[in-house]
Write an enzyme that holds these catalytic residues in place. Structure first.
Site, short mmCIF file in Angstrom:
data_model
loop_
_atom_site.label_atom_id
_atom_site.label_comp_id
_atom_site.label_asym_id
_atom_site.label_seq_id
_atom_site.Cartn_x
_atom_site.Cartn_y
_atom_site.Cartn_z
N ASP A 96 21.32 90.16 7.42
CA ASP A 96 22.72 89.95 7.83
C ASP A 96 22.75 89.32 9.22
O ASP A 96 21.71 89.20 9.87
CB ASP A 96 23.48 91.28 7.81
N HIS A 113 12.66 88.70 7.40
CA HIS A 113 12.94 88.60 5.96
C HIS A 113 13.98 87.54 5.66
O HIS A 113 14.58 87.52 4.58
CB HIS A 113 13.38 89.96 5.40
N CYS A 124 11.76 71.98 -2.42
CA CYS A 124 11.41 71.16 -1.25
C CYS A 124 11.84 71.88 0.03
O CYS A 124 12.28 73.03 -0.01
CB CYS A 124 12.06 69.79 -1.35
N CYS A 169 19.73 71.16 -5.04
CA CYS A 169 19.29 70.45 -3.83
C CYS A 169 19.71 68.98 -3.86
O CYS A 169 19.43 68.28 -4.83
CB CYS A 169 17.77 70.54 -3.73
N CYS A 172 16.20 66.93 -3.96
CA CYS A 172 15.30 66.87 -5.13
C CYS A 172 15.92 67.46 -6.39
O CYS A 172 15.23 67.58 -7.41
CB CYS A 172 14.00 67.61 -4.79
N GLY A 211 16.23 102.60 12.17
CA GLY A 211 16.86 102.36 10.88
C GLY A 211 16.00 101.71 9.83
O GLY A 211 16.48 100.91 9.03
N THR A 212 14.72 102.04 9.82
CA THR A 212 13.85 101.50 8.77
C THR A 212 12.93 102.58 8.21
O THR A 212 12.48 103.46 8.96
CB THR A 212 13.01 100.31 9.28
N ASN A 236 16.06 107.41 13.76
CA ASN A 236 16.25 107.52 12.31
C ASN A 236 16.56 108.96 11.94
O ASN A 236 15.83 109.86 12.35
CB ASN A 236 14.97 107.07 11.58
N1 APR Z 1 21.03 105.07 11.68
C1 APR Z 1 19.68 104.98 11.71
N2 APR Z 1 18.90 105.00 10.58
C2 APR Z 1 19.55 105.13 9.42
C3 APR Z 1 20.96 105.25 9.32
C4 APR Z 1 21.70 105.22 10.53
N3 APR Z 1 23.02 105.31 10.52
N4 APR Z 1 21.29 105.36 8.01
C5 APR Z 1 20.11 105.32 7.31
N5 APR Z 1 19.07 105.18 8.16
C6 APR Z 1 17.66 105.06 7.85
C7 APR Z 1 17.22 105.79 6.59
O1 APR Z 1 16.86 107.12 6.88
C8 APR Z 1 16.01 104.94 6.16
O2 APR Z 1 14.84 105.44 6.80
O3 APR Z 1 17.43 103.69 7.60
C9 APR Z 1 16.33 103.56 6.72
C10 APR Z 1 16.71 102.50 5.68
O4 APR Z 1 15.56 102.22 4.95
P1 APR Z 1 15.54 101.11 3.80
O5 APR Z 1 16.73 101.25 2.96
O6 APR Z 1 14.20 101.23 3.16
O7 APR Z 1 15.70 99.74 4.59
P2 APR Z 1 14.58 98.91 5.35
O8 APR Z 1 13.56 99.79 5.97
O9 APR Z 1 15.27 97.95 6.20
O10 APR Z 1 13.89 98.11 4.11
C11 APR Z 1 12.92 97.17 4.39
O11 APR Z 1 12.86 96.40 2.14
O12 APR Z 1 14.16 96.12 0.33
C12 APR Z 1 13.48 95.45 1.28
O13 APR Z 1 13.85 93.31 2.20
C13 APR Z 1 14.40 94.59 2.14
O14 APR Z 1 14.43 94.31 4.53
C14 APR Z 1 14.36 95.26 3.50
C15 APR Z 1 13.04 95.99 3.48
#
Ligand code: APR
Length: 268
Positions: A96, A113, A124, A169, A172, A211-212, A236
């Site tokens: 995003d 990503h 292409c 495209c 191409c 947040g991952t 997280n």
């Molecule tokens: N604040 C912080 N963390 C949060 C919140 C919040 N408000 N809400 C959820 N989370 C945490 C969750 O606990 C989880 O650990 O964010 C994480 C989201 O994890 P995923 O859904 O797995 O997302 P992400 O880690 O970005 O995924 C990685 O996987 O599907 C592919 O390409 C896609 O970029 C993505 C990649």
């Protein structure tokens, strides 16, 4: 930045959780996309080859949801840190544009990503940044083709309602696809180089991972490499593979924790 001179180099790694409070679903969290949808049908090159219309519809919906969303305090806090830190790099897995809309400049951000608003050729090197493809997709829905201007995406295929036409495209004629990295695909080499070059210039004093689920090894590797000898701060509500390595854990939503953390870093 404050007198604590050691806080000069910062890296922030983010995932879908940072955009959750802007109304963008995560992937693996509660109500996450992959809880209800099959990534093999929507986010692989094979899925696109098999049913490009389905894939485009899903990305069209996601683009619209993101356009209707606003950066939240987590995005804004990261943008502030980008301004204040002597050296800063944001590595986001998010496709995003909320980090950019919050004010993180392109030169300080790596979208590892890809970018959902980019439309690129599946064959292409042609790509259309911005609203590329949306105009074509909108024309689809109106089922009334717009005459393509030079370089604008043309629509291919039959015209009947159920076989809606898809952007192709102008160079191409191959199908155009969203500019994101799908499962099974290589990361964009130039972007990987930018991260590696930043890390090669020395460890960071502060590495923030927010947040991952840290599902991908390169995210874990970069976080550990960046925080070697420095702080690794995890933001997280849930545990992740990086939790055991973190020097500090904030089990709170990012929009709550990050403004406070950035305040602390800047004013300390
Ligand atoms: N604040 C912080 N963390 C949060 C919140 C919040 N408000 N809400 C959820 N989370 C945490 C969750 O606990 C989880 O650990 O964010 C994480 C989201 O994890 P995923 O859904 O797995 O997302 P992400 O880690 O970005 O995924 C990685 O996987 O599907 C592919 O390409 C896609 O970029 C993505 C990649």
């Amino acid at each position: 930045m404050s007198s604590r001179s050691y806080i000069v180099r910062v890296i922030v790694l983010t995932g879908a959780g940072v955009s959750a409070e802007s109304g963008i679903p995560t992937f693996r969290g509660k109500d996450g996309y992959w809880r209800n949808l099959d990534p093999a049908k929507l986010a692989t090159p094979e899925a696109f080859a098999h049913d490009p219309k389905l894939v485009w519809e899903w990305y069209g919906e996601r683009r619209q949801r993101i356009r209707n969303a606003q950066p939240n305090p987590a995005h804004k806090a990261i943008a502030r840190l980008a301004q204040c830190a002597n050296e800063f790099l944001l590595v986001t897995q998010n496709v995003d544009d909320l980090h950019a809309r919050a004010g993180v400049p392109n030169e300080k951000m790596v979208q590892i990503h890809g970018d959902i608003f980019v439309t690129r050729c599946s064959c292409c090197d042609f790509s259309d940044v911005g609203n590329g493809g949306s105009a074509a997709l909108t024309a689809l829905r109106r089922d009334r083709p717009e005459p393509p201007t030079r370089g604008q995406l043309r629509l291919i295929g039959p015209t009947s309602a159920q076989n809606e036409r898809l952007p192709c495209c102008p160079k191409c004629s191959a199908p155009m696809r969203p500019g994101v990295v799908w499962f099974g695909e290589q990361l964009p080499w130039k972007e990987v180089q930018r991260v590696e070059n930043y890390l090669d210039r020395g460890a960071c004093n502060v590495a923030i991972v927010a947040g991952t689920t840290a599902t991908f090894g390169y995210i874990v590797d970069w976080a550990l490499q960046a925080s070697h000898g420095g702080e690794l701060i995890e933001v997280n509500p849930e545990e992740t593979p990086l939790s055991t390595f973190a020097t500090r854990i904030m089990r709170e939503p990012a929009a709550i924790a990050l403004p406070r953390l950035v305040d602390e870093i800047i004013n300390s």
